[in-house]
Design a protein around this motif. Structure first.
Motif, PDB file in Angstrom:
ATOM      1  N   SER A 175       0.088   2.267 -11.301  1.00  0.00           N
ATOM      2  CA  SER A 175       0.775   1.823 -10.104  1.00  0.00           C
ATOM      3  C   SER A 175       0.320   0.404  -9.716  1.00  0.00           C
ATOM      4  CB  SER A 175       0.485   2.838  -9.004  1.00  0.00           C
ATOM      5  OG  SER A 175       1.281   2.625  -7.896  1.00  0.00           O
ATOM      6  N   TYR A 176      -0.992   0.158  -9.785  1.00  0.00           N
ATOM      7  CA  TYR A 176      -1.489  -1.201  -9.514  1.00  0.00           C
ATOM      8  C   TYR A 176      -0.975  -2.200 -10.552  1.00  0.00           C
ATOM      9  CZ  TYR A 176      -4.875   0.020  -5.854  1.00  0.00           C
ATOM     10  OH  TYR A 176      -5.462   0.412  -4.688  1.00  0.00           O
ATOM     11  N   ARG A 177      -1.070  -1.813 -11.820  1.00  0.00           N
ATOM     12  CA  ARG A 177      -0.662  -2.746 -12.878  1.00  0.00           C
ATOM     13  C   ARG A 177       0.820  -3.103 -12.733  1.00  0.00           C
ATOM     14  NH1 ARG A 177      -2.814   0.096 -18.145  1.00  0.00           N
ATOM     15  NH2 ARG A 177      -1.804  -1.662 -19.205  1.00  0.00           N
ATOM     16  N   PHE A 178       1.605  -2.117 -12.322  1.00  0.00           N
ATOM     17  CA  PHE A 178       3.025  -2.373 -12.084  1.00  0.00           C
ATOM     18  C   PHE A 178       3.221  -3.369 -10.941  1.00  0.00           C
ATOM     19  CE2 PHE A 178       6.701  -1.037  -9.440  1.00  0.00           C
ATOM     20  CZ  PHE A 178       7.709  -1.486 -10.266  1.00  0.00           C
TER      21      PHE A 178
ATOM     22  N   LYS B  94      -6.330   8.592  -2.488  1.00  0.00           N
ATOM     23  CA  LYS B  94      -6.404   8.217  -1.072  1.00  0.00           C
ATOM     24  C   LYS B  94      -7.216   6.943  -0.853  1.00  0.00           C
ATOM     25  CE  LYS B  94      -3.718  10.548   1.318  1.00  0.00           C
ATOM     26  NZ  LYS B  94      -3.502  11.966   1.127  1.00  0.00           N
ATOM     27  N   GLU B  95      -8.330   6.821  -1.618  1.00  0.00           N
ATOM     28  CA  GLU B  95      -9.125   5.605  -1.408  1.00  0.00           C
ATOM     29  C   GLU B  95      -8.434   4.411  -2.057  1.00  0.00           C
ATOM     30  OE1 GLU B  95     -11.977   7.443  -3.991  1.00  0.00           O
ATOM     31  OE2 GLU B  95     -10.441   8.779  -3.194  1.00  0.00           O
ATOM     32  N   LEU B  96      -8.283   3.373  -1.265  1.00  0.00           N
ATOM     33  CA  LEU B  96      -7.684   2.149  -1.776  1.00  0.00           C
ATOM     34  C   LEU B  96      -8.725   1.332  -2.518  1.00  0.00           C
ATOM     35  CD1 LEU B  96      -5.634   0.822   1.241  1.00  0.00           C
ATOM     36  CD2 LEU B  96      -4.769   1.571  -0.986  1.00  0.00           C
ATOM     37  N   ASP B  97      -8.294   0.634  -3.517  1.00  0.00           N
ATOM     38  CA  ASP B  97      -9.124  -0.380  -4.137  1.00  0.00           C
ATOM     39  C   ASP B  97      -8.847  -1.672  -3.362  1.00  0.00           C
ATOM     40  OD1 ASP B  97     -10.132  -2.399  -5.689  1.00  0.00           O
ATOM     41  OD2 ASP B  97      -9.705  -1.347  -7.566  1.00  0.00           O
ATOM     42  N   ARG B  98      -9.658  -1.905  -2.324  1.00  0.00           N
ATOM     43  CA  ARG B  98      -9.331  -2.996  -1.390  1.00  0.00           C
ATOM     44  C   ARG B  98      -9.233  -4.353  -2.065  1.00  0.00           C
ATOM     45  NH1 ARG B  98     -11.181  -2.055   4.546  1.00  0.00           N
ATOM     46  NH2 ARG B  98     -11.025   0.205   4.596  1.00  0.00           N
ATOM     47  N   GLN B  99     -10.134  -4.549  -2.988  1.00  0.00           N
ATOM     48  CA  GLN B  99     -10.153  -5.818  -3.698  1.00  0.00           C
ATOM     49  C   GLN B  99      -8.805  -6.041  -4.413  1.00  0.00           C
ATOM     50  OE1 GLN B  99     -12.139  -8.178  -3.352  1.00  0.00           O
ATOM     51  NE2 GLN B  99     -11.046  -9.429  -4.853  1.00  0.00           N
ATOM     52  N   ARG B 100      -8.367  -4.986  -5.072  1.00  0.00           N
ATOM     53  CA  ARG B 100      -7.135  -5.074  -5.862  1.00  0.00           C
ATOM     54  C   ARG B 100      -5.910  -5.282  -4.958  1.00  0.00           C
ATOM     55  NH1 ARG B 100      -6.409  -1.105 -11.183  1.00  0.00           N
ATOM     56  NH2 ARG B 100      -4.947  -2.501 -12.242  1.00  0.00           N
ATOM     57  N   VAL B 101      -5.906  -4.581  -3.811  1.00  0.00           N
ATOM     58  CA  VAL B 101      -4.788  -4.742  -2.874  1.00  0.00           C
ATOM     59  C   VAL B 101      -4.747  -6.169  -2.325  1.00  0.00           C
ATOM     60  CG1 VAL B 101      -3.897  -4.066  -0.609  1.00  0.00           C
ATOM     61  CG2 VAL B 101      -4.687  -2.313  -2.205  1.00  0.00           C
TER      62      VAL B 101
ATOM     63  N   MET C  15      -5.884  -8.940  -3.615  1.00  0.00           N
ATOM     64  CA  MET C  15      -5.437  -9.829  -4.689  1.00  0.00           C
ATOM     65  C   MET C  15      -3.915  -9.757  -4.849  1.00  0.00           C
ATOM     66  SD  MET C  15      -7.146 -11.723  -6.819  1.00  0.00           S
ATOM     67  CE  MET C  15      -8.179 -11.510  -8.280  1.00  0.00           C
ATOM     68  N   LEU C  16      -3.437  -8.524  -4.866  1.00  0.00           N
ATOM     69  CA  LEU C  16      -2.012  -8.273  -5.035  1.00  0.00           C
ATOM     70  C   LEU C  16      -1.195  -8.950  -3.940  1.00  0.00           C
ATOM     71  CD1 LEU C  16       0.173  -6.445  -6.432  1.00  0.00           C
ATOM     72  CD2 LEU C  16      -0.454  -4.682  -4.785  1.00  0.00           C
ATOM     73  N   VAL C  17      -1.597  -8.718  -2.690  1.00  0.00           N
ATOM     74  CA  VAL C  17      -0.855  -9.294  -1.567  1.00  0.00           C
ATOM     75  C   VAL C  17      -0.899 -10.819  -1.640  1.00  0.00           C
ATOM     76  CG1 VAL C  17      -0.785  -9.541   0.951  1.00  0.00           C
ATOM     77  CG2 VAL C  17      -1.171  -7.287  -0.090  1.00  0.00           C
TER      78      VAL C  17
ATOM     79  N   VAL D 192       0.845  -1.196   0.000  1.00  0.00           N
ATOM     80  CA  VAL D 192       0.000   0.000   0.000  1.00  0.00           C
ATOM     81  C   VAL D 192       0.883   1.251   0.000  1.00  0.00           C
ATOM     82  CG1 VAL D 192      -1.619   1.361   1.396  1.00  0.00           C
ATOM     83  CG2 VAL D 192      -2.002  -1.098   1.057  1.00  0.00           C
ATOM     84  N   ASN D 193       1.942   1.214   0.777  1.00  0.00           N
ATOM     85  CA  ASN D 193       2.855   2.360   0.816  1.00  0.00           C
ATOM     86  C   ASN D 193       3.527   2.585  -0.536  1.00  0.00           C
ATOM     87  OD1 ASN D 193       5.971   3.151   1.322  1.00  0.00           O
ATOM     88  ND2 ASN D 193       4.600   4.346   2.622  1.00  0.00           N
TER      89      ASN D 193
END
Lengths: 311, 311, 311
Positions: free
Chosen positions: B117-120, C3-10, C12-14, B76-77
């Motif tokens: 940034s997400y796609r990266f 500022k708002e996170l796309d929680r779903q995307r985060v 998935m990423l993690v 997230v950071n």
């Protein structure tokens, strides 16, 4: 962990180190006034880069309406910090030349340092004129350059020539120690080793840059382009300190291009205007203006089926 | 020391510097929104290295039970910091393409930056698969490697390829400025200069590395090994910006080894599968697959009794 | 911004990153005790430089009357920090050799680490004797050197050999990981790549230095001088890990000078006493003592009037 000290062992250690300090004559501790501070000088080079390229390396400078205040404050700060380092460098020099008399409180040195610091800062506009031409040369000369911003932000050749142009002014002002600390910092960061004494004209571009060496008495004209691994060096340094001050490095005239890996050596070697030196040439004699010099490419030997031998 | 300012001299200095800012056209100050911040981007590369090699460059990641939280927070950071830098870079690009209209508050740019940034970040697992193969290649290829930990901690070739693989993804996402800032940071630290545009396969190993140059349009297959001082470059860049986008650098097929100091030049030059290129070769034409290329070693001239001449 | 996170995307990423951590076997996360900390080790090298060259890299040491206290405190601090890093490195080694049993609380390892740390520090006086001779060699050998202070402050060759002499002592004490982290730090800063295993005599000088490679099993005598781009390397590393421990790199006897760009390769290659190796030589066989070796300079091809072709 290992919290209890072995006092006996520590005491022995310190006493042996102290004995070594009294003994090794080329690295004796300095006991007079403080020496110049390498970290402070490197930090100073970063502030100078802010002054040279406003907005690129500090955000405040990009607001036009407050720019003048920002520049005023930055200049005063650079003057103060540089003056202090100059006092240390000049005091050390005086100390060495005066058989150890500690001169670091001398009002003369303070005044001289402040004056040198002003004279150096007064060169900034001229240095910027040169650097503007250098950025233009990089842009025109490199098909991979997307624009001047990329060049200013990231090209090692621009970092090296920026710091060289600063270090060279201090060298002309006969400042000891500080110019070389600056140039070796640039060498460390860019892989490009330019002695502060080298005289370099406008519109200068070093591409890639790693391994470039440009010696103390080199003279380079305008519009010269140099690639990675090029040495502009001395024929022999076996004379050691006896050669100090002698012109040992070549002269490169205007509009010369020198491709990667070439060495051009000797204080009497002149590469004439507009010449192009191909890769990996080894040149110890002058070249007429307008000459294209290349080496016979080393003959290649081909053997088939190397795959068998490949692990 | 030097506490009293010479106000007259400072005023003159600032006014001359301000005049220089208005004049030198290749290094004009930027006055629109902030530019990307080189220091922040370099710091970001360190956080990305923590994400790529958990436990090696940050202690927290080595506790399995809290790893997921740690990685969540780190991701997230990185997303936030990278998004902000992307906004600056994209705004500058829009500014340059739109004749100076200041676009840095544009919601479109914010959204685009966050998405890039997400796609990266979503490429991290794929990048790790490549890097795992690179560490394996280093281990198998270097008798001096004591193990994978030593390689990850200290090999400049691994640092350079790690940052290249990140920069290359940003390059593919058409991000301006940031990829080159990253790759030139890696160049500075490792002596290895890889343009973000270069396409590099799996299981890639650069040994020692100082002086390596890999140009923008180079294509490298799988299982390639390269030594210090190798250039994969252009035949000539005298075309300057007219050559922008043209394939100017070579193609290296799978399983090729290139020994130290060799140059392979030209966009149509292909080094065929499994070939081995010896030290100091200078190659401007394609090489058939499975070929072992070497140069006739330059003949050595021996003279006895040099000791007499030695100082 | 964003500022708002796309929680779903985060999320998935993690989860994808975590899956990658479980998969890529050459870059698995470490889950046992902490690994050595590269930043702490680099910082340690700076403290060691203060101990080696008192006054140059820290102001406090230049006051003679308090020097002993300063050195005492510095030594105790270095001992503590180094001991902690040694515990991490030795624990990891024990872990790897003991099939994963976590040994990092072991009292044995703590005691061994503390002892190694003392034995290392007890070598400082001897290291200083060598470094004093190295600074002398730089001063005598370089006409551009203005004095020993400039050399100590700024010469990359002195930085590289200082850190090498420290890393080599740790290597002799069979410390894992830390010596190579130190030597690759020096490589990064100086462009000079010396493996901690190399044995190097007194009065050693590397001029300019960028691109120098000195391999693990190299042996160098006293009073040797080396220029930029010199490789003391292996003939072939295609044997990979099977060659681990074998002497693969050359022996350079006393009073040898090796000019820029030369490669000397092979574990059985001996350059005899007092020899001088000219630029760009490629040597794979032994050279008798007192020999001056040079290459036939590649023939230069000159074409006039290149100016017409110049852009």
């Amino acid at each position: 962990m290992a919290k209890e000290l072995d006092r006996q062992r520590v005491r022995m250690l310190v006493s042996d180190v102290m004995a070594s300090y009294a003994k090794e004559k080329f690295i004796l501790p300095h006991e007079q006034c403080p020496l110049p501070d390498r970290d402070v000088i490197i930090d100073l080079s970063k502030k100078l880069r802010q002054l040279l390229f406003p907005g690129y390396f500090n955000r405040n400078a990009c607001r036009g309406e407050i720019m003048e205040y920002h520049i005023g404050e930055l200049s005063v700060n650079i003057h103060e910090v540089l003056t202090e380092q100059l006092v240390f460098a000049l005091s050390l020099q005086a100390h060495l030349e005066n058989e150890g008399k500690n001169l670091c409180k001398s009002t003369d040195i303070n005044k001289k340092a402040s004056d040198i610091s002003y004279r150096f800062l007064e060169k900034i506009p001229e240095i910027r004129a040169y650097l503007s031409s250098d950025v233009e040369a990089a842009y025109l000369g490199d098909p991979a350059a997307s624009g001047k911003d990329e060049i200013i932000f990231s090209y090692p050749g621009i970092l090296a020539i920026s710091i060289h142009r600063l270090a060279h002014e201090l060298h002309l002002l006969k400042v000891p120690l500080i110019p070389r600390i600056l140039s070796e910092y640039a060498h460390s960061v860019s892989g490009i080793d330019i002695h502060p004494g080298a005289v370099i004209g406008k519109h200068f571009f070093i591409d890639h840059g790693t391994g470039v060496v440009i010696g103390e008495t080199t003279i380079i004209g305008n519009n010269v382009k140099i690639y990675q691994g090029v040495t502009l060096g001395a024929l022999s340094t076996r004379g050691g300190q006896a050669l100090s001050g002698v012109k040992r490095h070549p002269t490169i005239e205007d509009n010369v291009t020198i491709y990667s890996g070439s060495s051009i050596l000797g204080g009497e070697t002149i590469i004439g205007k507009g010449s192009i030196i191909g890769s990996n040439a080894f040149i110890t004699k002058s070249v007429e203006p307008g000459t294209k010099v290349s080496i016979k490419i080393p003959e290649l030997v081909y053997k088939g089926n190397s795959t068998k031998e490949k692990e």
